[in-house]
Design a protein around this motif. Structure first.
Motif, PDB file in Angstrom:
ATOM      1  N   ARG A 166      25.002   7.206  51.080  1.00  0.00           N
ATOM      2  CA  ARG A 166      24.799   8.645  51.182  1.00  0.00           C
ATOM      3  C   ARG A 166      25.413   9.338  49.966  1.00  0.00           C
ATOM      4  O   ARG A 166      26.258   8.765  49.277  1.00  0.00           O
ATOM      5  CB  ARG A 166      25.439   9.192  52.460  1.00  0.00           C
ATOM      6  N   SER A 167      25.007  10.556  49.738  1.00  0.00           N
ATOM      7  CA  SER A 167      25.543  11.330  48.631  1.00  0.00           C
ATOM      8  C   SER A 167      27.057  11.392  48.717  1.00  0.00           C
ATOM      9  O   SER A 167      27.626  11.653  49.784  1.00  0.00           O
ATOM     10  CB  SER A 167      24.962  12.748  48.660  1.00  0.00           C
ATOM     11  N   LYS A 222      20.679   6.499  46.861  1.00  0.00           N
ATOM     12  CA  LYS A 222      20.267   7.862  47.195  1.00  0.00           C
ATOM     13  C   LYS A 222      20.864   8.829  46.163  1.00  0.00           C
ATOM     14  O   LYS A 222      21.857   8.523  45.500  1.00  0.00           O
ATOM     15  CB  LYS A 222      20.779   8.214  48.594  1.00  0.00           C
ATOM     16  N   PRO A 223      20.277   9.996  46.003  1.00  0.00           N
ATOM     17  CA  PRO A 223      20.843  10.986  45.076  1.00  0.00           C
ATOM     18  C   PRO A 223      22.299  11.287  45.426  1.00  0.00           C
ATOM     19  O   PRO A 223      22.648  11.452  46.593  1.00  0.00           O
ATOM     20  CB  PRO A 223      19.953  12.223  45.300  1.00  0.00           C
ATOM     21  N   GLY A 224      23.149  11.344  44.407  1.00  0.00           N
ATOM     22  CA  GLY A 224      24.551  11.648  44.616  1.00  0.00           C
ATOM     23  C   GLY A 224      25.429  10.434  44.845  1.00  0.00           C
ATOM     24  O   GLY A 224      26.646  10.562  44.976  1.00  0.00           O
TER      25      GLY A 224
END
Length: 250
Positions: A166-167, A222-224
């Motif tokens: 997760r970010s 994922k982004p971040g």
């Protein structure tokens, strides 16, 4: 220059270097925390003193084995994994996979790779706050077969590393071992070769390609999410098959 003295722990058999200026009468093993040897306060200068020290080392070793046999001292466990004692550890935003391979049964054996893993693990825990149970270690010394650095186990651990990322997560992949290359079969390499890392069973199970590593731990990000990868192996400059490569002018 203080070159130090080499000693071997009678408990876990690891070798350490003690500074010659260290006049402490008791030396404690940094690994198993057992009082392994008592040095005299003066430097050894005669053969008689050296023979006396060797005798004390042998006697101490016999004493330790006797105590272990009686169950009064817990034997050193070489495993660095705490995950097995936490079957369902709480989710952490910091996770790491550390892999060190010596290839003990192979012609081109490496030295120091497991020490690299131990040092990196200690750095992540003490300096960067990674939870012990969220660092997965793969070496040939591990007692749990899930953590022997076979191709399957390495790939499974890399999937574990990025699973449900997760970010804000900080992920770490460290590899110390052999690296090779093989002809590029899908024509995505400028030099015509895929870079690889070599699991302990690569002669039978095959190598892990840069394409594979990109699919396992780069594309699922994922982004971040931040991924740090340190690969100490030959041909490892583009081992993750990233879109951009930095070349230093220095």
């Amino acid at each position: 220059m203080d070159s130090g003295r080499n000693i071997i722990c009678s408990g876990c058999r690891q070798r350490w270097v003690v500074k010659a200026s260290n006049k402490s009468a008791a030396i404690v093993c940094p690994s198993c925390r057992i009082n392994i040897l008592e040095f005299p306060n003066e430097e050894l200068q005669t053969n008689q003193q050296q023979q006396g020290l060797r005798s004390r080392i042998r006697n101490f070793g016999h004493h330790m084995k006797s105590k272990m046999h009686q169950g009064t001292i817990i034997p050193h466990n070489p495993s660095l994994n705490h995950e097995s004692s936490h079957p369902n550890p709480p989710r952490s935003f910091k996770r790491a996979v550390l892999c060190g391979i010596t290839y003990n049964n192979w012609k081109y054996k490496l030295k120091g790779t497991i020490n690299d893993v131990r040092n990196m693990r200690e750095l992540l825990i003490t300096r960067f706050g990674y939870p012990r149970e969220c660092i997965r270690v793969l070496t040939e010394e591990e007692t749990d077969p899930r953590f022997i650095p076979t191709r399957k186990n390495i790939e499974d651990s890399l999937r574990w590393l990025v699973n449900d990322c997760r970010s804000g997560d900080s992920l770490m992949f460290f590899y110390s071992g052999h690296g090779l290359r093989q002809p590029d079969l899908n024509n995505d390499e400028d030099d015509g070769f895929d870079e690889t890392i070599c699991p302990v069973d690569f002669l039978t199970a095959g190598m892990i390609l840069d394409d594979d590593l990109n699919s396992l731990i780069v594309r699922p990000l994922k982004p971040g999410v931040t991924l740090h990868a340190v690969v100490d192996a030959c041909h490892s400059g583009t081992i993750l098959d990233l879109s951009h490569v930095y070349f230093s002018r220095e």
